[in-house]
Design a protein around this motif. Structure first.
Motif, short mmCIF file in Angstrom:
data_model
loop_
_atom_site.label_atom_id
_atom_site.label_comp_id
_atom_site.label_asym_id
_atom_site.label_seq_id
_atom_site.Cartn_x
_atom_site.Cartn_y
_atom_site.Cartn_z
N MET A 1 28.77 53.20 -29.16
CA MET A 1 27.70 52.44 -29.82
C MET A 1 26.48 52.41 -28.92
O MET A 1 26.58 52.18 -27.70
CB MET A 1 28.16 51.01 -30.10
CG MET A 1 29.45 50.92 -30.92
SD MET A 1 29.22 51.31 -32.66
CE MET A 1 28.53 49.79 -33.25
N THR A 2 25.32 52.65 -29.50
CA THR A 2 24.06 52.55 -28.77
C THR A 2 23.12 51.61 -29.52
O THR A 2 23.25 51.42 -30.73
CB THR A 2 23.40 53.93 -28.61
OG1 THR A 2 23.16 54.49 -29.92
CG2 THR A 2 24.28 54.87 -27.81
N THR A 3 22.18 51.04 -28.79
CA THR A 3 21.21 50.12 -29.37
C THR A 3 19.80 50.60 -29.06
O THR A 3 19.51 50.98 -27.92
CB THR A 3 21.42 48.70 -28.83
OG1 THR A 3 22.73 48.25 -29.17
CG2 THR A 3 20.40 47.74 -29.42
N GLU A 18 16.35 45.42 -33.74
CA GLU A 18 17.40 45.95 -32.88
C GLU A 18 18.34 46.77 -33.77
O GLU A 18 19.00 46.22 -34.66
CB GLU A 18 18.16 44.80 -32.21
CG GLU A 18 19.17 45.25 -31.18
CD GLU A 18 19.80 44.08 -30.46
OE1 GLU A 18 19.10 43.45 -29.63
OE2 GLU A 18 20.98 43.78 -30.75
N THR A 20 21.52 49.30 -34.21
CA THR A 20 22.77 49.73 -33.59
C THR A 20 23.28 50.99 -34.29
O THR A 20 23.32 51.04 -35.53
CB THR A 20 23.83 48.63 -33.67
OG1 THR A 20 23.33 47.45 -33.04
CG2 THR A 20 25.12 49.06 -32.98
N ASP A 22 26.45 54.11 -34.27
CA ASP A 22 27.78 54.46 -33.77
C ASP A 22 27.76 55.83 -33.11
O ASP A 22 26.70 56.45 -32.96
CB ASP A 22 28.82 54.37 -34.89
CG ASP A 22 28.61 55.40 -36.00
OD1 ASP A 22 27.87 56.40 -35.78
OD2 ASP A 22 29.18 55.22 -37.09
N THR A 28 24.68 51.26 -38.02
CA THR A 28 25.71 50.30 -38.43
C THR A 28 25.16 48.89 -38.58
O THR A 28 25.76 48.06 -39.27
CB THR A 28 26.86 50.26 -37.41
OG1 THR A 28 26.34 49.89 -36.12
CG2 THR A 28 27.54 51.63 -37.31
N ARG A 29 24.02 48.59 -37.95
CA ARG A 29 23.45 47.25 -38.06
C ARG A 29 21.97 47.28 -37.70
O ARG A 29 21.56 48.02 -36.81
CB ARG A 29 24.19 46.28 -37.13
CG ARG A 29 23.74 44.82 -37.29
CD ARG A 29 24.55 43.87 -36.42
NE ARG A 29 24.30 44.10 -35.01
CZ ARG A 29 24.75 43.31 -34.03
NH1 ARG A 29 25.52 42.27 -34.33
NH2 ARG A 29 24.48 43.58 -32.77
#
Length: 714
Positions: A1-3, A18, A20, A22, A28-29
């Motif tokens: 996971m990276t942000t 922000e 996110t 996968d 994913t968010r």
């Protein structure tokens, strides 16, 4: 996971997000960035949909070429070869004005199109240049240009310090601000109350903002200029004019006094629907407030007297001493100043061929684009380039324009969708998603309620060329360099010119290319002694502080003073004075409306943003519904000079009697588009009944609020 930390490019609020992802680079968010220096974690439904936009299967991933009436995917080289084969001969045979450009709203949210559109349009050299501004904000540019000398010097409300906010024709709780960059509008409006202040809304509808306000006045659409002039009249009549330190920078104070004399509260109350006593109270409270600001937006700009209304908003801010003062209307000082000359604003340098409309800010009213395509003769438009625009939905008498596009010899669209407009194109050139390109809000930091800046690098790699490269390839074709123009050389030329105009050596930007190099140069030429590297080291943005007084430095009129009674605007006042002799209108008029999950026509293909009930209803007041025989949930026909549509009825007291409201930007039920979600939720196109012959005279802006219509059961 990276942000990744991203500045949202989907509206004017410039919220920090922000994002996110996968391990498969799937979003994913998306949530608000709580560390963002400006938005501090705020997010709206549009920002939350950024992942859905990135993964939308209907986004184009290759150029499309129309062959035998059908679109087929082709290589980029094939697409450029086709453009080079067909566009230059049209220019050679018929002249540069035979090519028109329409630049849409999404382009202003895209740093590549903002910075590299200019070189392409200059290379084209056409006077047939059109943008979304003439169905939106041009009156504000016109009034700012004539008053302050610079059409981009638009004062914005200092929301974080004001104690009295008078809003006309704006719904910032839904739009997130417009010509007013301000994330978390609700929080900022709540702050006014926390300071013991007051919010007053003037709007024909009880919008979400009007419901939140301390007061709501349901004005008759199209009469804001009459109300504003009456407020000015009261200030002079009661000796409440107090421009303070601005007095030494003003021309035309006595002229405004004389112009306002006929517009007494009693003279305008029947036309506006607002009692004279209430008008006087509004004026007194505005003048007596410790700090106050008047703010008008699209309801005031897309009406018959849009320029006069826009001018009077700032006249009121001047007369009450609240222009260029903390808590009033102030001029942002952006980290990147737009390059250009400081010559006084001029209009009418050329006119449209068919209807004779004057040029404003280098463009003509889009309401006359169909005329220019349909009318034979020298200068007839035979080719069209659309850049991130959908005028077949967003301009008046849209059906006429759509039919006119079918007669073009050639059309190019730079767009990520095959939509209601690009379906008419011969070539469509797509671009990367917002997560696949860098971002910087060059335009909207010029309108921000706080001086901030944020640079967003591309979060993900793109299989598509960056749009700045596409624009330069088109520039090369137009400039005679053919379909294999050297993009690097053209980019270096653009950078060199940018550096020269700002008194810099281009080498200070190092080995950067594209928008990063141009933004670095503009930052270095700006007022804060920062470079792009500083923003790269601050992923949550940089805060340069609250707005501060900028007069007289911002003025570039010929006199070097604020022209309170600019001749081009004053020349239209007699037309407004004629309204005083008219009786109150009894027929129905149509206005638009906004929705928090929508931004004009360009995000209706995202499942998260179209959930819920049908938004495309015609809102009708109960008394009108009873009189007309309309029932809630039934169908109504809405007819104007321009056309007719059928739309479900919503009976509600949110609109004042005599007013009906339909949202704009919808109508996705046409053949040939490839937007499955939008087609399944088409709505209706209110611009089918918008009349392209109704314009604000000085600016050429279309009248989209206050359109006379007839409504009957369908």
């Amino acid at each position: 996971m990276t942000t990744a930390h991203v500045t949202c490019p989907l509206c004017e609020a410039t919220c920090g997000l922000e994002v996110t992802l996968d391990e498969n680079q799937q979003v994913t968010r998306v949530k608000g960035d709580e560390q963002d220096v400006f938005s501090k974690g705020y997010i709206c439904p549009k920002g939350a949909s950024l992942g859905a936009l990135h993964h939308d299967p209907d986004r184009l991933t290759a150029p499309l070429l129309k062959r035998d009436g059908e679109f087929v995917e082709v290589s980029w080289q094939e697409a450029y070869d086709e453009i080079a084969r067909r566009l230059p001969p049209i220019i050679e045979e018929h002249g540069r004005n035979a090519v028109a450009v329409y630049a849409g709203n999404p382009g202003v949210h895209n740093i590549a199109l903002t910075l590299y559109g200019g070189p392409l349009y200059k290379a084209l050299g056409t006077k047939n240049f059109y943008t979304a501004s003439s169905v939106d904000q041009m009156p504000k540019h016109y009034s700012a240009g004539t008053m302050f000398g610079d059409p981009l010097a638009i004062p914005v409300p200092d929301l974080d310090r004001t104690k009295h906010l008078l809003i006309l024709g704006a719904n910032p709780l839904v739009s997130n601000g417009s010509l007013m960059t301000a994330p978390d509008i609700r929080g900022r409006l709540r702050g006014i109350r926390d300071r013991g202040g007051k919010i007053v809304v003037v709007d024909p509808r009880r919008t979400r903002t009007a419901a939140f306000a301390d007061e709501h006045h349901a004005i008759r659409p199209g009469t804001d200029a009459l109300l504003l002039f009456a407020l000015v009249n009261v200030l002079f009549a009661e000796n409440r004019v107090a421009p303070g330190r601005l007095a030494e920078h003003l021309n035309g104070l006595d002229d405004v006094r004389a112009l306002a004399e006929p517009f007494t509260p009693e003279a305008v109350e029947a036309r506006t629907g607002i009692d004279a006593a209430e008008i006087r109270r509004l004026a007194r409270e505005l003048a007596d407030a410790e700090n106050a600001v008047v703010y008008g937006r699209i309801g005031t700009t897309t009406q018959t007297f849009g320029t006069i209304a826009s001018w009077l908003v700032d006249v009121l801010n001047v007369l009450t001493g609240h222009l260029d003062e903390p808590g009033g209307a102030m001029f942002p000082l952006a980290a990147c100043r737009p390059t250009g000359n400081r010559r006084p604003f001029a209009v009418g340098r050329w006119r449209s061929r068919v209807r004779g409309y004057p040029e404003v800010l280098g463009e003509l009213p889009v309401a006359t684009l169909a005329d220019e395509i349909e009318t034979p003769g020298e200068g007839q438009v035979r080719a069209l380039l659309t850049v991130s625009g959908n005028p077949c939905l967003s301009t008046p008498n849209a059906a006429r324009l759509a039919a006119a596009l079918e007669s073009l010899d050639f059309m190019i669209s730079v767009d990520v969708y095959l939509n209601e407009t690009s379906r008419h194109a011969d070539v469509i050139l797509p671009g990367p998603s917002p997560l696949e390109r860098p971002h910087f809000d060059l335009a909207f930091y010029q309108l921000s309620v706080r001086n901030v800046a944020n640079w967003t690098p591309a979060t993900l790699p793109s299989a598509l060329p960056q749009e700045w490269e596409t624009m330069l390839r088109l520039t090369g074709i137009v400039a005679g360099q053919g379909p294999e123009a050297d993009v690097a050389t053209l980019d270096a030329f653009v950078a060199g010119e940018t550096a020269r105009r700002n008194g810099l050596d281009v080498s200070v930007a190092g080995d950067r290319t594209g928008p990063a190099r141009l933004v670095d140069l503009l930052l270095r030429a700006g007022p804060y002694d920062v470079a792009l590297a500083d923003l790269e080291a601050a992923p949550h943005g940089m805060d340069f502080g609250p707005l501060r007084p900028r007069i007289p430095e911002i003025l570039c009129t010929a006199s070097g003073r604020i022209e309170l009674a600019p001749e081009p605007v004053v020349a239209d006042v007699p037309r407004l004075r004629e309204e005083l002799a008219k009786t109150a209108e009894e027929g129905l008029v149509l206005i638009g409306r906004r929705h928090l999950s929508s931004n004009n026509s360009w995000m209706h293909n995202l499942e998260p943003l179209i959930r819920g009930g049908n938004r495309c209803t015609v809102q009708v007041h109960p008394t009108d519904a009873t009189r007309l025989g309309l029932t809630d949930g039934g169908l109504a026909s809405v007819t104007s000079r321009a056309g007719k549509l059928q739309v479900p009825v919503e009976v509600t007291d949110e609109v004042r009697p005599g007013v009906v409201s339909i949202p704009h930007g919808w109508g996705h039920d046409v053949d040939g588009s490839r937007m499955r979600v939008a087609r399944a939720n088409p709505g209706v196109n209110s611009n089918l009944v918008a009349d392209e012959t109704l314009l604000d005279v000085p600016s050429g802006t279309s009248v989209l609020n206050g359109i006379p219509v007839e409504v009957a059961p369908a």
